[in-house]
Design a protein around this motif. Sequence first.
Motif, PDB file in Angstrom:
ATOM      1  N   THR A 153       0.836  -1.219   0.000  1.00 21.77           N
ATOM      2  CA  THR A 153       0.000   0.000   0.000  1.00 21.77           C
ATOM      3  C   THR A 153       0.864   1.260   0.000  1.00 21.77           C
ATOM      4  O   THR A 153       0.551   2.234  -0.683  1.00 21.77           O
ATOM      5  CB  THR A 153      -0.974   0.011   1.201  1.00 21.77           C
ATOM      6  OG1 THR A 153      -0.236  -0.206   2.404  1.00 21.77           O
ATOM      7  CG2 THR A 153      -2.021  -1.071   1.074  1.00 21.77           C
ATOM      8  N   ASP A 154       1.976   1.234   0.728  1.00 19.84           N
ATOM      9  CA  ASP A 154       2.868   2.405   0.733  1.00 19.84           C
ATOM     10  C   ASP A 154       3.503   2.613  -0.639  1.00 19.84           C
ATOM     11  O   ASP A 154       3.725   3.753  -1.068  1.00 19.84           O
ATOM     12  CB  ASP A 154       3.971   2.249   1.794  1.00 19.84           C
ATOM     13  CG  ASP A 154       3.423   2.417   3.209  1.00 19.84           C
ATOM     14  OD1 ASP A 154       2.240   2.787   3.356  1.00 19.84           O
ATOM     15  OD2 ASP A 154       4.180   2.159   4.168  1.00 19.84           O
ATOM     16  N   ALA A 155       3.826   1.523  -1.329  1.00 19.95           N
ATOM     17  CA  ALA A 155       4.409   1.649  -2.673  1.00 19.95           C
ATOM     18  C   ALA A 155       3.381   2.219  -3.651  1.00 19.95           C
ATOM     19  O   ALA A 155       3.715   3.066  -4.504  1.00 19.95           O
ATOM     20  CB  ALA A 155       4.914   0.289  -3.162  1.00 19.95           C
ATOM     21  N   VAL A 156       2.130   1.780  -3.510  1.00 20.97           N
ATOM     22  CA  VAL A 156       1.058   2.314  -4.366  1.00 20.97           C
ATOM     23  C   VAL A 156       0.928   3.820  -4.126  1.00 20.97           C
ATOM     24  O   VAL A 156       0.855   4.615  -5.081  1.00 20.97           O
ATOM     25  CB  VAL A 156      -0.276   1.582  -4.076  1.00 20.97           C
ATOM     26  CG1 VAL A 156      -1.450   2.279  -4.757  1.00 20.97           C
ATOM     27  CG2 VAL A 156      -0.181   0.121  -4.529  1.00 20.97           C
ATOM     28  N   ASP A 157       0.941   4.232  -2.861  1.00 22.47           N
ATOM     29  CA  ASP A 157       0.842   5.665  -2.541  1.00 22.47           C
ATOM     30  C   ASP A 157       2.061   6.432  -3.036  1.00 22.47           C
ATOM     31  O   ASP A 157       1.931   7.535  -3.587  1.00 22.47           O
ATOM     32  CB  ASP A 157       0.720   5.857  -1.015  1.00 22.47           C
ATOM     33  CG  ASP A 157      -0.623   5.377  -0.483  1.00 22.47           C
ATOM     34  OD1 ASP A 157      -1.548   5.177  -1.296  1.00 22.47           O
ATOM     35  OD2 ASP A 157      -0.735   5.181   0.748  1.00 22.47           O
ATOM     36  N   ALA A 158       3.249   5.849  -2.854  1.00 23.28           N
ATOM     37  CA  ALA A 158       4.489   6.546  -3.246  1.00 23.28           C
ATOM     38  C   ALA A 158       4.510   6.803  -4.752  1.00 23.28           C
ATOM     39  O   ALA A 158       4.889   7.894  -5.199  1.00 23.28           O
ATOM     40  CB  ALA A 158       5.705   5.712  -2.839  1.00 23.28           C
ATOM     41  N   ALA A 159       4.091   5.818  -5.518  1.00 20.87           N
ATOM     42  CA  ALA A 159       4.077   6.004  -6.973  1.00 20.87           C
ATOM     43  C   ALA A 159       3.008   7.015  -7.374  1.00 20.87           C
ATOM     44  O   ALA A 159       3.258   7.906  -8.203  1.00 20.87           O
ATOM     45  CB  ALA A 159       3.840   4.659  -7.667  1.00 20.87           C
ATOM     46  N   ALA A 160       1.824   6.903  -6.755  1.00 22.79           N
ATOM     47  CA  ALA A 160       0.722   7.808  -7.122  1.00 22.79           C
ATOM     48  C   ALA A 160       1.058   9.254  -6.785  1.00 22.79           C
ATOM     49  O   ALA A 160       0.673  10.180  -7.509  1.00 22.79           O
ATOM     50  CB  ALA A 160      -0.562   7.380  -6.422  1.00 22.79           C
ATOM     51  N   ASN A 161       1.809   9.454  -5.702  1.00 31.47           N
ATOM     52  CA  ASN A 161       2.196  10.816  -5.324  1.00 31.47           C
ATOM     53  C   ASN A 161       3.113  11.455  -6.360  1.00 31.47           C
ATOM     54  O   ASN A 161       3.181  12.681  -6.476  1.00 31.47           O
ATOM     55  CB  ASN A 161       2.924  10.814  -3.964  1.00 31.47           C
ATOM     56  CG  ASN A 161       1.945  10.629  -2.827  1.00 31.47           C
ATOM     57  OD1 ASN A 161       0.753  10.875  -2.973  1.00 31.47           O
ATOM     58  ND2 ASN A 161       2.449  10.175  -1.681  1.00 31.47           N
ATOM     59  N   VAL A 162       3.831  10.608  -7.094  1.00 34.51           N
ATOM     60  CA  VAL A 162       4.787  11.114  -8.082  1.00 34.51           C
ATOM     61  C   VAL A 162       4.157  11.172  -9.473  1.00 34.51           C
ATOM     62  O   VAL A 162       4.320  12.142 -10.211  1.00 34.51           O
ATOM     63  CB  VAL A 162       6.039  10.203  -8.103  1.00 34.51           C
ATOM     64  CG1 VAL A 162       6.972  10.586  -9.247  1.00 34.51           C
ATOM     65  CG2 VAL A 162       6.760  10.278  -6.772  1.00 34.51           C
ATOM     66  N   ASP A 163       3.466  10.089  -9.839  1.00 35.53           N
ATOM     67  CA  ASP A 163       2.925   9.992 -11.198  1.00 35.53           C
ATOM     68  C   ASP A 163       1.790   8.965 -11.180  1.00 35.53           C
ATOM     69  O   ASP A 163       2.036   7.765 -11.079  1.00 35.53           O
ATOM     70  CB  ASP A 163       4.034   9.564 -12.164  1.00 35.53           C
ATOM     71  CG  ASP A 163       3.572   9.518 -13.619  1.00 35.53           C
ATOM     72  OD1 ASP A 163       2.342   9.523 -13.860  1.00 35.53           O
ATOM     73  OD2 ASP A 163       4.439   9.463 -14.500  1.00 35.53           O
ATOM     74  N   GLU A 164       0.566   9.442 -11.313  1.00 32.56           N
ATOM     75  CA  GLU A 164      -0.591   8.533 -11.205  1.00 32.56           C
ATOM     76  C   GLU A 164      -0.702   7.570 -12.378  1.00 32.56           C
ATOM     77  O   GLU A 164      -1.467   6.605 -12.324  1.00 32.56           O
ATOM     78  CB  GLU A 164      -1.877   9.355 -11.091  1.00 32.56           C
ATOM     79  CG  GLU A 164      -1.997  10.053  -9.749  1.00 32.56           C
ATOM     80  CD  GLU A 164      -3.426  10.434  -9.424  1.00 32.56           C
ATOM     81  OE1 GLU A 164      -4.203  10.643 -10.363  1.00 32.56           O
ATOM     82  OE2 GLU A 164      -3.737  10.530  -8.222  1.00 32.56           O
TER      83      GLU A 164
END
Length: 214
Positions: A153-164
């Motif tokens: 879940t943290d990886a999903v958030d980390a990527a979405a914060n940079v580039d959805e």
Amino acid sequence: MFILVNLKAYPCDPIEVATAARDVAEESGVRIAVSPQAADISRVADTGVETWAQHVDPNGYGSHTGSTLAEAVAEAGAVGTLINHSENRLKLADIDGSIQAADRAGLETCVCGNNPAQIGAVAALGPDSVAVEPPELIGGDVSVATADPGIVTDAVDAAANVDEDVDVYCGAGISTGDDVVTAEELGASGILLASGVAKADDPRAALEDLVSGL
Ligand SMILES: O=C(CO)COP(=O)(O)O
């Protein structure tokens, strides 16, 4: 869900796995790709399965002995490539260069990272997808989705914060259909696995189990 099977350097029969993956993908409608050794890309692609390279180097054509040229793996039949891995660690500048080389050759890209911080960093480089794989769980019996759901879940958030637009996959210890469903529930849109298929006595049965809950 996308299922990407990394054969690493395991002593499996890449054609047996490729044929099974092609058939299970056709029967289930689930996207499945196989990433064999570079030397096996051409004959794996000839089976009709979606075929990925395990690595491409940043260089283009020229005096680069020993390199894995993105254009060459594309010509051999690969449509995508892994970039970076805990077993093949690259510097950020090289990851960037390999993504650009893959883009030039028309290859889809999936950059691996060990943790959510690395996933955020590599997502900023503009790959098509990223895959979070905690090294301590790779090759083990316990799925990352079960052992450490927060990493997914943290990886999903980390990527979405940079580039959805960057898809997030997860891997390490995944071997069953339940593992795949759990990964999907945590927000991953694909899984990256190796030993669960490459070391299985019956790769076809392993693949059928992986897609069974989708
Ligand atoms: O490293 C991996 C895929 O790239 C995961 O390996 P395992 O599926 O064997 O844990």
